[in-house]
Motif scaffolding. Structure first.
Motif, PDB file in Angstrom:
ATOM      1  N   ASP A 281      -0.153  17.332   1.473  1.00 44.93           N
ATOM      2  CA  ASP A 281      -1.060  16.163   1.541  1.00 44.93           C
ATOM      3  C   ASP A 281      -0.407  15.139   2.259  1.00 44.93           C
ATOM      4  O   ASP A 281      -0.878  14.823   3.331  1.00 44.93           O
ATOM      5  CB  ASP A 281      -1.172  15.767  -0.154  1.00 44.93           C
ATOM      6  CG  ASP A 281      -0.062  15.821  -0.872  1.00 44.93           C
ATOM      7  OD1 ASP A 281       1.048  15.285  -0.401  1.00 44.93           O
ATOM      8  OD2 ASP A 281      -0.155  16.455  -1.975  1.00 44.93           O
ATOM      9  N   VAL A 282       0.375  14.183   1.488  1.00 42.00           N
ATOM     10  CA  VAL A 282       0.663  13.052   2.100  1.00 42.00           C
ATOM     11  C   VAL A 282       1.984  13.060   2.815  1.00 42.00           C
ATOM     12  O   VAL A 282       2.702  14.006   2.665  1.00 42.00           O
ATOM     13  CB  VAL A 282       0.453  11.682   1.473  1.00 42.00           C
ATOM     14  CG1 VAL A 282      -0.939  11.434   0.697  1.00 42.00           C
ATOM     15  CG2 VAL A 282       1.398  11.732   0.131  1.00 42.00           C
ATOM     16  N   ILE A 283       2.633  11.780   3.612  1.00 46.23           N
ATOM     17  CA  ILE A 283       3.879  11.858   3.872  1.00 46.23           C
ATOM     18  C   ILE A 283       5.091  12.070   2.794  1.00 46.23           C
ATOM     19  O   ILE A 283       4.706  11.133   1.797  1.00 46.23           O
ATOM     20  CB  ILE A 283       4.193  10.789   4.929  1.00 46.23           C
ATOM     21  CG1 ILE A 283       3.259  10.649   5.983  1.00 46.23           C
ATOM     22  CG2 ILE A 283       5.661  10.316   5.274  1.00 46.23           C
ATOM     23  CD1 ILE A 283       3.486   9.633   7.208  1.00 46.23           C
ATOM     24  N   HIS A 284       5.854  12.728   2.731  1.00 45.94           N
ATOM     25  CA  HIS A 284       6.922  12.722   1.915  1.00 45.94           C
ATOM     26  C   HIS A 284       8.163  12.654   2.535  1.00 45.94           C
ATOM     27  O   HIS A 284       8.458  13.049   3.679  1.00 45.94           O
ATOM     28  CB  HIS A 284       6.738  14.164   0.869  1.00 45.94           C
ATOM     29  CG  HIS A 284       5.520  14.133   0.200  1.00 45.94           C
ATOM     30  ND1 HIS A 284       5.481  13.436  -1.111  1.00 45.94           N
ATOM     31  CD2 HIS A 284       4.394  14.870   0.135  1.00 45.94           C
ATOM     32  CE1 HIS A 284       4.309  13.829  -1.543  1.00 45.94           C
ATOM     33  NE2 HIS A 284       3.734  14.667  -0.717  1.00 45.94           N
ATOM     34  N   GLY A 285       9.387  12.486   1.712  1.00 46.83           N
ATOM     35  CA  GLY A 285      10.765  12.526   2.466  1.00 46.83           C
ATOM     36  C   GLY A 285      11.398  13.808   2.164  1.00 46.83           C
ATOM     37  O   GLY A 285      10.834  14.395   0.998  1.00 46.83           O
ATOM     38  N   PHE A 286      12.598  14.319   2.477  1.00 49.46           N
ATOM     39  CA  PHE A 286      13.217  15.242   2.163  1.00 49.46           C
ATOM     40  C   PHE A 286      14.702  15.037   2.476  1.00 49.46           C
ATOM     41  O   PHE A 286      15.219  15.094   3.446  1.00 49.46           O
ATOM     42  CB  PHE A 286      12.753  16.623   2.851  1.00 49.46           C
ATOM     43  CG  PHE A 286      13.331  17.693   2.442  1.00 49.46           C
ATOM     44  CD1 PHE A 286      12.739  18.804   1.593  1.00 49.46           C
ATOM     45  CD2 PHE A 286      14.696  18.184   2.823  1.00 49.46           C
ATOM     46  CE1 PHE A 286      13.273  19.877   1.085  1.00 49.46           C
ATOM     47  CE2 PHE A 286      15.144  19.251   2.226  1.00 49.46           C
ATOM     48  CZ  PHE A 286      14.622  20.180   1.422  1.00 49.46           C
ATOM     49  N   GLU A 287      15.380  14.524   1.604  1.00 46.47           N
ATOM     50  CA  GLU A 287      16.737  13.911   1.583  1.00 46.47           C
ATOM     51  C   GLU A 287      17.555  14.734   0.510  1.00 46.47           C
ATOM     52  O   GLU A 287      17.140  14.759  -0.487  1.00 46.47           O
ATOM     53  CB  GLU A 287      16.878  12.483   1.327  1.00 46.47           C
ATOM     54  CG  GLU A 287      18.175  12.204   1.719  1.00 46.47           C
ATOM     55  CD  GLU A 287      18.201  10.387   1.157  1.00 46.47           C
ATOM     56  OE1 GLU A 287      17.563   9.813   1.326  1.00 46.47           O
ATOM     57  OE2 GLU A 287      19.497  10.238   1.394  1.00 46.47           O
ATOM     58  N   VAL A 288      18.517  15.524   1.154  1.00 41.07           N
ATOM     59  CA  VAL A 288      19.433  16.090   0.055  1.00 41.07           C
ATOM     60  C   VAL A 288      20.715  15.137  -0.187  1.00 41.07           C
ATOM     61  O   VAL A 288      21.548  14.756   0.880  1.00 41.07           O
ATOM     62  CB  VAL A 288      19.662  17.470   0.898  1.00 41.07           C
ATOM     63  CG1 VAL A 288      20.606  18.310  -0.392  1.00 41.07           C
ATOM     64  CG2 VAL A 288      18.716  18.353   1.178  1.00 41.07           C
ATOM     65  N   ALA A 289      20.891  14.617  -1.383  1.00 41.65           N
ATOM     66  CA  ALA A 289      21.903  13.728  -1.647  1.00 41.65           C
ATOM     67  C   ALA A 289      23.257  14.163  -1.525  1.00 41.65           C
ATOM     68  O   ALA A 289      23.449  15.529  -1.729  1.00 41.65           O
ATOM     69  CB  ALA A 289      21.719  13.242  -2.819  1.00 41.65           C
ATOM     70  N   GLY A 290      24.106  13.718  -0.775  1.00 39.88           N
ATOM     71  CA  GLY A 290      25.525  14.082  -0.511  1.00 39.88           C
ATOM     72  C   GLY A 290      25.498  14.861   0.649  1.00 39.88           C
ATOM     73  O   GLY A 290      26.805  15.569   0.946  1.00 39.88           O
ATOM     74  N   THR A 291      24.685  15.099   1.518  1.00 44.19           N
ATOM     75  CA  THR A 291      24.620  15.965   2.680  1.00 44.19           C
ATOM     76  C   THR A 291      23.972  15.158   3.827  1.00 44.19           C
ATOM     77  O   THR A 291      23.493  14.048   3.597  1.00 44.19           O
ATOM     78  CB  THR A 291      23.886  17.506   2.626  1.00 44.19           C
ATOM     79  OG1 THR A 291      22.416  16.867   2.662  1.00 44.19           O
ATOM     80  CG2 THR A 291      24.435  17.888   1.418  1.00 44.19           C
ATOM     81  N   ASN A 292      23.823  15.726   4.992  1.00 44.92           N
ATOM     82  CA  ASN A 292      23.156  15.007   6.132  1.00 44.92           C
ATOM     83  C   ASN A 292      21.883  15.417   6.280  1.00 44.92           C
ATOM     84  O   ASN A 292      21.224  14.961   7.282  1.00 44.92           O
ATOM     85  CB  ASN A 292      24.198  15.156   7.280  1.00 44.92           C
ATOM     86  CG  ASN A 292      24.223  16.654   7.664  1.00 44.92           C
ATOM     87  OD1 ASN A 292      23.995  17.542   7.017  1.00 44.92           O
ATOM     88  ND2 ASN A 292      24.602  16.787   9.128  1.00 44.92           N
ATOM     89  N   ILE A 293      21.464  16.062   5.441  1.00 42.18           N
ATOM     90  CA  ILE A 293      20.162  16.537   5.471  1.00 42.18           C
ATOM     91  C   ILE A 293      19.087  15.414   4.963  1.00 42.18           C
ATOM     92  O   ILE A 293      19.166  14.884   3.906  1.00 42.18           O
ATOM     93  CB  ILE A 293      19.697  17.868   4.583  1.00 42.18           C
ATOM     94  CG1 ILE A 293      20.500  18.896   5.097  1.00 42.18           C
ATOM     95  CG2 ILE A 293      18.153  18.216   4.740  1.00 42.18           C
ATOM     96  CD1 ILE A 293      20.512  19.951   3.972  1.00 42.18           C
ATOM     97  N   ASN A 294      18.250  14.964   5.935  1.00 43.55           N
ATOM     98  CA  ASN A 294      17.330  13.901   5.573  1.00 43.55           C
ATOM     99  C   ASN A 294      16.132  13.903   6.693  1.00 43.55           C
ATOM    100  O   ASN A 294      16.227  13.872   8.016  1.00 43.55           O
ATOM    101  CB  ASN A 294      18.001  12.614   6.000  1.00 43.55           C
ATOM    102  CG  ASN A 294      17.193  11.196   5.386  1.00 43.55           C
ATOM    103  OD1 ASN A 294      16.033  11.652   5.127  1.00 43.55           O
ATOM    104  ND2 ASN A 294      17.919  10.117   5.800  1.00 43.55           N
ATOM    105  N   MET A 295      14.891  14.166   6.247  1.00 44.75           N
ATOM    106  CA  MET A 295      13.711  14.551   7.177  1.00 44.75           C
ATOM    107  C   MET A 295      12.850  13.817   6.406  1.00 44.75           C
ATOM    108  O   MET A 295      12.397  13.362   5.410  1.00 44.75           O
ATOM    109  CB  MET A 295      13.475  16.089   7.083  1.00 44.75           C
ATOM    110  CG  MET A 295      14.633  17.071   7.557  1.00 44.75           C
ATOM    111  SD  MET A 295      14.211  18.724   7.938  1.00 44.75           S
ATOM    112  CE  MET A 295      13.778  19.290   6.250  1.00 44.75           C
ATOM    113  N   MET A 296      11.520  13.532   7.221  1.00 43.18           N
ATOM    114  CA  MET A 296      10.298  13.144   6.990  1.00 43.18           C
ATOM    115  C   MET A 296       9.379  14.247   7.052  1.00 43.18           C
ATOM    116  O   MET A 296       9.118  14.998   8.068  1.00 43.18           O
ATOM    117  CB  MET A 296       9.863  11.915   7.832  1.00 43.18           C
ATOM    118  CG  MET A 296       8.727  11.264   7.510  1.00 43.18           C
ATOM    119  SD  MET A 296       8.472   9.862   8.845  1.00 43.18           S
ATOM    120  CE  MET A 296       7.512   9.116   8.600  1.00 43.18           C
ATOM    121  N   LEU A 297       8.542  14.354   6.136  1.00 44.75           N
ATOM    122  CA  LEU A 297       7.827  15.596   6.116  1.00 44.75           C
ATOM    123  C   LEU A 297       6.136  14.934   6.264  1.00 44.75           C
ATOM    124  O   LEU A 297       5.910  14.103   5.439  1.00 44.75           O
ATOM    125  CB  LEU A 297       7.423  16.270   4.841  1.00 44.75           C
ATOM    126  CG  LEU A 297       8.895  16.838   4.182  1.00 44.75           C
ATOM    127  CD1 LEU A 297       8.864  17.717   3.036  1.00 44.75           C
ATOM    128  CD2 LEU A 297       9.748  17.595   5.227  1.00 44.75           C
TER     129      LEU A 297
END
Ligand code: CUA
Length: 158
Positions: free
Chosen positions: A101-117
């Motif tokens: 649907d809309v823009i969501h984030g995807f951040e895994v706390a405590g790691t370097n994973i950080n994306m915008m969906l």
């Protein structure tokens, strides 16, 4: 109408400057700013659930790739599918995610994973899970009333 020579020069200069800045703004907005670097592949938003690999969310072992597993997520207001996954310690994983649907984030706390969906785009991130424990996937893009309820967990097991 008579325009003084200097007025004319400044008028031309002013218009030229304006055109220049509009071009700079236009070029950066349409060619550079529109697409996050990790979102090069596209997906049909209407048919996310039936398209590879989003028809099978979760962790899958892969062969012949530089990574051992693919971990597929489908985000929608206000949850992630899957809600929870277990990943073996030391696994090299390619995270592949999109939104329905809309823009969501995807951040895994405590790691370097950080994306915008972004709707219509596939976001990817390859990483090795080398720390055991439970990691929280959180949405860091405001997406509506349930934004703060949106999460998933990744458990890295030995
Ligand atoms: Cu999804 Cu904020």
């Amino acid at each position: 109408m008579h325009i003084h020579k200097f007025e004319k020069i400044w008028l031309v200069f002013g218009i030229a400057t304006l055109v220049f800045f509009l071009t700079v703004v236009g070029v950066s907005a349409f060619y550079l700013g529109n697409q996050p670097p990790s979102c090069l592949a596209t997906v049909d938003v209407e048919k996310v659930d039936t398209q590879e690999p989003f028809n099978k969310p979760g962790l899958t072992k892969v062969e012949g790739k530089e990574w051992d597993y693919q971990l597929v997520y489908v985000a929608s207001a206000f949850s992630y599918n899957p809600m929870k996954v277990e990943v073996p310690l030391g696994a090299k994983v390619k995270v592949i995610a999109t939104t329905k649907d809309v823009i969501h984030g995807f951040e895994v706390a405590g790691t370097n994973i950080n994306m915008m969906l972004e709707p219509g785009y596939v976001s990817e991130f390859t990483t090795t899970f080398d720390k055991p424990g439970e990691f929280l996937v959180v949405c860091n893009e405001y997406c509506g009333t349930g934004h703060h309820l949106m999460y998933s967990t990744i458990e890295v097991i030995e």
